[in-house]
Design a protein around this motif. Structure first.
Motif, mmCIF file in Angstrom:
data_model
loop_
_atom_site.group_PDB
_atom_site.id
_atom_site.type_symbol
_atom_site.label_atom_id
_atom_site.label_comp_id
_atom_site.label_asym_id
_atom_site.label_seq_id
_atom_site.Cartn_x
_atom_site.Cartn_y
_atom_site.Cartn_z
ATOM 1 N N ASN A 96 55.563 -58.077 -66.614
ATOM 2 C CA ASN A 96 56.253 -56.946 -66.008
ATOM 3 C C ASN A 96 57.203 -56.364 -67.050
ATOM 4 O O ASN A 96 57.300 -56.854 -68.172
ATOM 5 N N ILE A 97 57.919 -55.332 -66.694
ATOM 6 C CA ILE A 97 58.762 -54.641 -67.668
ATOM 7 C C ILE A 97 59.874 -55.546 -68.194
ATOM 8 O O ILE A 97 60.221 -55.492 -69.376
ATOM 9 N N THR B 28 61.150 -43.809 -70.378
ATOM 10 C CA THR B 28 60.435 -44.375 -71.526
ATOM 11 C C THR B 28 61.389 -45.234 -72.348
ATOM 12 O O THR B 28 62.326 -44.730 -72.966
ATOM 13 N N LEU B 29 61.129 -46.529 -72.332
ATOM 14 C CA LEU B 29 61.934 -47.491 -73.073
ATOM 15 C C LEU B 29 61.336 -47.646 -74.472
ATOM 16 O O LEU B 29 60.131 -47.887 -74.609
ATOM 17 N N VAL B 30 62.163 -47.482 -75.495
ATOM 18 C CA VAL B 30 61.703 -47.516 -76.881
ATOM 19 C C VAL B 30 62.346 -48.701 -77.601
ATOM 20 O O VAL B 30 63.552 -48.903 -77.527
ATOM 21 N N VAL C 215 60.274 -47.134 -84.682
ATOM 22 C CA VAL C 215 59.663 -47.528 -83.410
ATOM 23 C C VAL C 215 58.533 -48.523 -83.642
ATOM 24 O O VAL C 215 57.661 -48.302 -84.473
ATOM 25 N N PHE C 216 58.571 -49.627 -82.864
ATOM 26 C CA PHE C 216 57.424 -50.525 -82.867
ATOM 27 C C PHE C 216 56.781 -50.653 -81.484
ATOM 28 O O PHE C 216 55.663 -51.151 -81.363
ATOM 29 N N LEU C 217 57.441 -50.150 -80.446
ATOM 30 C CA LEU C 217 56.863 -50.228 -79.104
ATOM 31 C C LEU C 217 57.543 -49.202 -78.208
ATOM 32 O O LEU C 217 58.749 -49.019 -78.293
ATOM 33 N N LEU C 218 56.749 -48.544 -77.386
ATOM 34 C CA LEU C 218 57.263 -47.635 -76.356
ATOM 35 C C LEU C 218 56.652 -48.081 -75.041
ATOM 36 O O LEU C 218 55.456 -48.382 -74.993
ATOM 37 N N SER C 219 57.439 -48.103 -73.992
ATOM 38 C CA SER C 219 56.917 -48.518 -72.697
ATOM 39 C C SER C 219 57.370 -47.571 -71.598
ATOM 40 O O SER C 219 58.535 -47.175 -71.551
ATOM 41 N N SER C 220 56.434 -47.251 -70.723
ATOM 42 C CA SER C 220 56.814 -46.509 -69.522
ATOM 43 C C SER C 220 57.466 -47.493 -68.571
ATOM 44 O O SER C 220 57.219 -48.696 -68.631
ATOM 45 N N LEU C 221 58.300 -46.989 -67.689
ATOM 46 C CA LEU C 221 58.929 -47.851 -66.690
ATOM 47 C C LEU C 221 58.209 -47.771 -65.350
ATOM 48 O O LEU C 221 58.659 -48.349 -64.373
ATOM 49 N N ASP C 222 57.094 -47.049 -65.315
ATOM 50 C CA ASP C 222 56.295 -46.938 -64.098
ATOM 51 C C ASP C 222 55.501 -48.217 -63.867
ATOM 52 O O ASP C 222 55.264 -48.987 -64.790
ATOM 53 N N ASN C 223 55.065 -48.419 -62.646
ATOM 54 C CA ASN C 223 54.176 -49.533 -62.326
ATOM 55 C C ASN C 223 52.798 -48.998 -62.015
ATOM 56 O O ASN C 223 52.692 -48.024 -61.288
#
Length: 117
Positions: A2-3, A26-28, A35-43
């Protein structure tokens, strides 16, 4: 995964930081301000990870959840949609690879500085 698991795993990397430069959804994650990773906070969560171009093609061919990077250089980045079908070990490996590619691209002096933190 999970996030929170993704966040904890990513922040445990040497010199890793987090921010929201593209808005609240968007968590960076960065190392050495790259930047090495970007993640949406959506499920369900999805994230973009840097990848060796040859390996990126293999991952995309073998996993329909992995596509060329959304809003990224599609040769070097993958978007991973985590729907429970990918093993957590593979997700961690993709995060590790992304971090290593970005860390290794940093100037040697900055790499040394991060290693001493």
């Amino acid at each position: 995964m999970n996030i929170e698991t993704l966040r904890t795993y990513s922040l445990n990397k040497l010199g890793a930081t987090e921010s929201f430069p593209f808005g609240n959804d968007t968590l960076v994650f960065k190392v050495g301000n790259k930047v090495f990773l970007l993640s949406s906070l959506d499920n369900p969560i999805s994230f973009n990870a840097k990848c060796n171009p040859e390996k990126a093609i293999i991952l995309r061919e073998n996993h329909p959840e992995i596509i060329p990077g959304f809003h990224m250089n599609k040769k070097h980045w993958n978007t991973i949609y985590y729907n429970g079908n990918l093993p957590e070990k593979l997700l961690e490996e993709m995060i590790d690879d992304s971090y290593k590619l970005v860390f290794d691209s940093l100037p040697k002096a900055l790499q040394q500085e991060i290693k001493t933190i």
